[in-house]
Design a protein around this motif. Structure first.
Motif, PDB file in Angstrom:
ATOM      1  N   ALA A   4       0.869  -1.284  -0.028  1.00 15.09           N
ATOM      2  CA  ALA A   4       0.140  -0.120   0.045  1.00 15.09           C
ATOM      3  C   ALA A   4       0.909   1.204   0.039  1.00 15.09           C
ATOM      4  O   ALA A   4       0.512   2.206  -0.651  1.00 15.09           O
ATOM      5  CB  ALA A   4      -0.892   0.093   1.184  1.00 15.09           C
ATOM      6  N   PHE A   5       2.061   1.317   0.773  1.00 16.97           N
ATOM      7  CA  PHE A   5       2.936   2.408   0.837  1.00 16.97           C
ATOM      8  C   PHE A   5       3.382   2.457  -0.657  1.00 16.97           C
ATOM      9  O   PHE A   5       3.626   3.790  -1.263  1.00 16.97           O
ATOM     10  CB  PHE A   5       4.090   2.367   1.831  1.00 16.97           C
ATOM     11  CG  PHE A   5       5.019   3.256   1.652  1.00 16.97           C
ATOM     12  CD1 PHE A   5       4.976   4.717   2.433  1.00 16.97           C
ATOM     13  CD2 PHE A   5       6.123   3.249   1.062  1.00 16.97           C
ATOM     14  CE1 PHE A   5       5.526   5.606   2.257  1.00 16.97           C
ATOM     15  CE2 PHE A   5       6.969   4.253   1.035  1.00 16.97           C
ATOM     16  CZ  PHE A   5       6.853   5.366   1.617  1.00 16.97           C
ATOM     17  N   ALA A  13      -8.683   2.718   4.686  1.00 20.80           N
ATOM     18  CA  ALA A  13      -7.736   2.372   5.733  1.00 20.80           C
ATOM     19  C   ALA A  13      -6.653   3.760   5.540  1.00 20.80           C
ATOM     20  O   ALA A  13      -6.291   4.354   4.667  1.00 20.80           O
ATOM     21  CB  ALA A  13      -6.927   1.211   5.554  1.00 20.80           C
ATOM     22  N   ALA A  14      -6.139   3.938   6.800  1.00 21.42           N
ATOM     23  CA  ALA A  14      -4.910   4.901   7.173  1.00 21.42           C
ATOM     24  C   ALA A  14      -3.746   4.691   6.132  1.00 21.42           C
ATOM     25  O   ALA A  14      -3.424   3.643   5.944  1.00 21.42           O
ATOM     26  CB  ALA A  14      -4.614   5.123   8.342  1.00 21.42           C
ATOM     27  N   GLU A  15      -3.369   5.687   5.550  1.00 19.59           N
ATOM     28  CA  GLU A  15      -2.058   5.531   4.614  1.00 19.59           C
ATOM     29  C   GLU A  15      -0.745   4.952   5.360  1.00 19.59           C
ATOM     30  O   GLU A  15      -0.478   5.535   6.482  1.00 19.59           O
ATOM     31  CB  GLU A  15      -1.723   7.007   3.888  1.00 19.59           C
ATOM     32  CG  GLU A  15      -2.623   7.359   2.930  1.00 19.59           C
ATOM     33  CD  GLU A  15      -2.869   6.556   1.706  1.00 19.59           C
ATOM     34  OE1 GLU A  15      -1.630   6.236   1.224  1.00 19.59           O
ATOM     35  OE2 GLU A  15      -3.859   6.170   1.284  1.00 19.59           O
ATOM     36  N   PRO A  16      -0.163   4.026   5.014  1.00 18.71           N
ATOM     37  CA  PRO A  16       0.973   3.523   5.718  1.00 18.71           C
ATOM     38  C   PRO A  16       2.048   4.898   5.649  1.00 18.71           C
ATOM     39  O   PRO A  16       1.991   5.700   4.840  1.00 18.71           O
ATOM     40  CB  PRO A  16       1.494   2.426   4.582  1.00 18.71           C
ATOM     41  CG  PRO A  16       0.708   2.220   3.555  1.00 18.71           C
ATOM     42  CD  PRO A  16      -0.374   3.541   3.577  1.00 18.71           C
ATOM     43  N   VAL A  17       2.895   4.489   6.819  1.00 17.89           N
ATOM     44  CA  VAL A  17       4.005   5.509   7.028  1.00 17.89           C
ATOM     45  C   VAL A  17       5.223   4.482   6.697  1.00 17.89           C
ATOM     46  O   VAL A  17       5.336   3.687   7.466  1.00 17.89           O
ATOM     47  CB  VAL A  17       3.820   6.220   8.488  1.00 17.89           C
ATOM     48  CG1 VAL A  17       5.239   7.071   8.774  1.00 17.89           C
ATOM     49  CG2 VAL A  17       2.591   6.879   8.465  1.00 17.89           C
ATOM     50  N   PHE A  18       6.210   5.247   5.951  1.00 19.20           N
ATOM     51  CA  PHE A  18       7.349   4.509   5.600  1.00 19.20           C
ATOM     52  C   PHE A  18       7.996   3.938   6.808  1.00 19.20           C
ATOM     53  O   PHE A  18       8.343   2.791   6.872  1.00 19.20           O
ATOM     54  CB  PHE A  18       8.360   5.468   4.792  1.00 19.20           C
ATOM     55  CG  PHE A  18       9.530   4.552   4.276  1.00 19.20           C
ATOM     56  CD1 PHE A  18       9.342   3.607   3.436  1.00 19.20           C
ATOM     57  CD2 PHE A  18      10.801   4.693   5.148  1.00 19.20           C
ATOM     58  CE1 PHE A  18      10.622   2.963   2.804  1.00 19.20           C
ATOM     59  CE2 PHE A  18      11.714   4.060   4.731  1.00 19.20           C
ATOM     60  CZ  PHE A  18      11.733   3.265   3.595  1.00 19.20           C
ATOM     61  N   ALA A  48      12.719   6.380   2.277  1.00 16.91           N
ATOM     62  CA  ALA A  48      11.913   6.054   1.136  1.00 16.91           C
ATOM     63  C   ALA A  48      12.303   6.976  -0.013  1.00 16.91           C
ATOM     64  O   ALA A  48      12.192   6.465  -1.265  1.00 16.91           O
ATOM     65  CB  ALA A  48      10.465   7.012   1.554  1.00 16.91           C
ATOM     66  N   ARG A  49      12.857   7.947   0.252  1.00 22.55           N
ATOM     67  CA  ARG A  49      13.644   8.564  -0.961  1.00 22.55           C
ATOM     68  C   ARG A  49      14.746   7.947  -1.736  1.00 22.55           C
ATOM     69  O   ARG A  49      14.537   7.719  -2.917  1.00 22.55           O
ATOM     70  CB  ARG A  49      14.443   9.956  -0.340  1.00 22.55           C
ATOM     71  CG  ARG A  49      14.783  10.810  -1.520  1.00 22.55           C
ATOM     72  CD  ARG A  49      15.683  12.064  -0.995  1.00 22.55           C
ATOM     73  NE  ARG A  49      16.711  11.606  -0.110  1.00 22.55           N
ATOM     74  CZ  ARG A  49      17.924  11.182  -0.412  1.00 22.55           C
ATOM     75  NH1 ARG A  49      18.314  11.083  -1.760  1.00 22.55           N
ATOM     76  NH2 ARG A  49      18.759  10.977   0.401  1.00 22.55           N
TER      77      ARG A  49
END
Length: 84
Positions: A4-5, A13-18, A48-49
């Motif tokens: 999902a991320f 659902a809440a957005e995933p956090v890296f 993430a970058r």
């Protein structure tokens, strides 16, 4: 969570956090080769970058597209993580 991320789709659902949802998976399964100061093939998955930047062979994540993402292809084909 990881999918999902990396490949967001409409969801309630809440957005995933890296750092919370993806990094622990990368740490457990990928950092042996892709989380060191000299990551294999230049693919560094520590942020993430860096994950979105890709490695020597170009990007491994195409946001919004599982089918075009090399990371997904390798993981789903069980080619990654390598069995060392």
């Amino acid at each position: 969570m990881l999918l999902a991320f990396l490949f967001p789709v409409a969801s309630t659902a809440a957005e995933p956090v890296f750092e919370q949802d993806v990094l622990p998976l990368f740490t457990r399964y990928c950092f042996n080769c892709h989380g060191k100061s000299s990551p294999q093939l230049g693919l560094d998955l520590r942020t993430a970058r860096l994950a979105l930047r890709g490695g020597q062979n170009g990007p491994v994540i195409v946001p919004g597209s599982l089918e075009q993402s090399l990371l997904w292809k390798k993981v789903s084909a069980r080619e990654m993580p390598l069995k060392l």
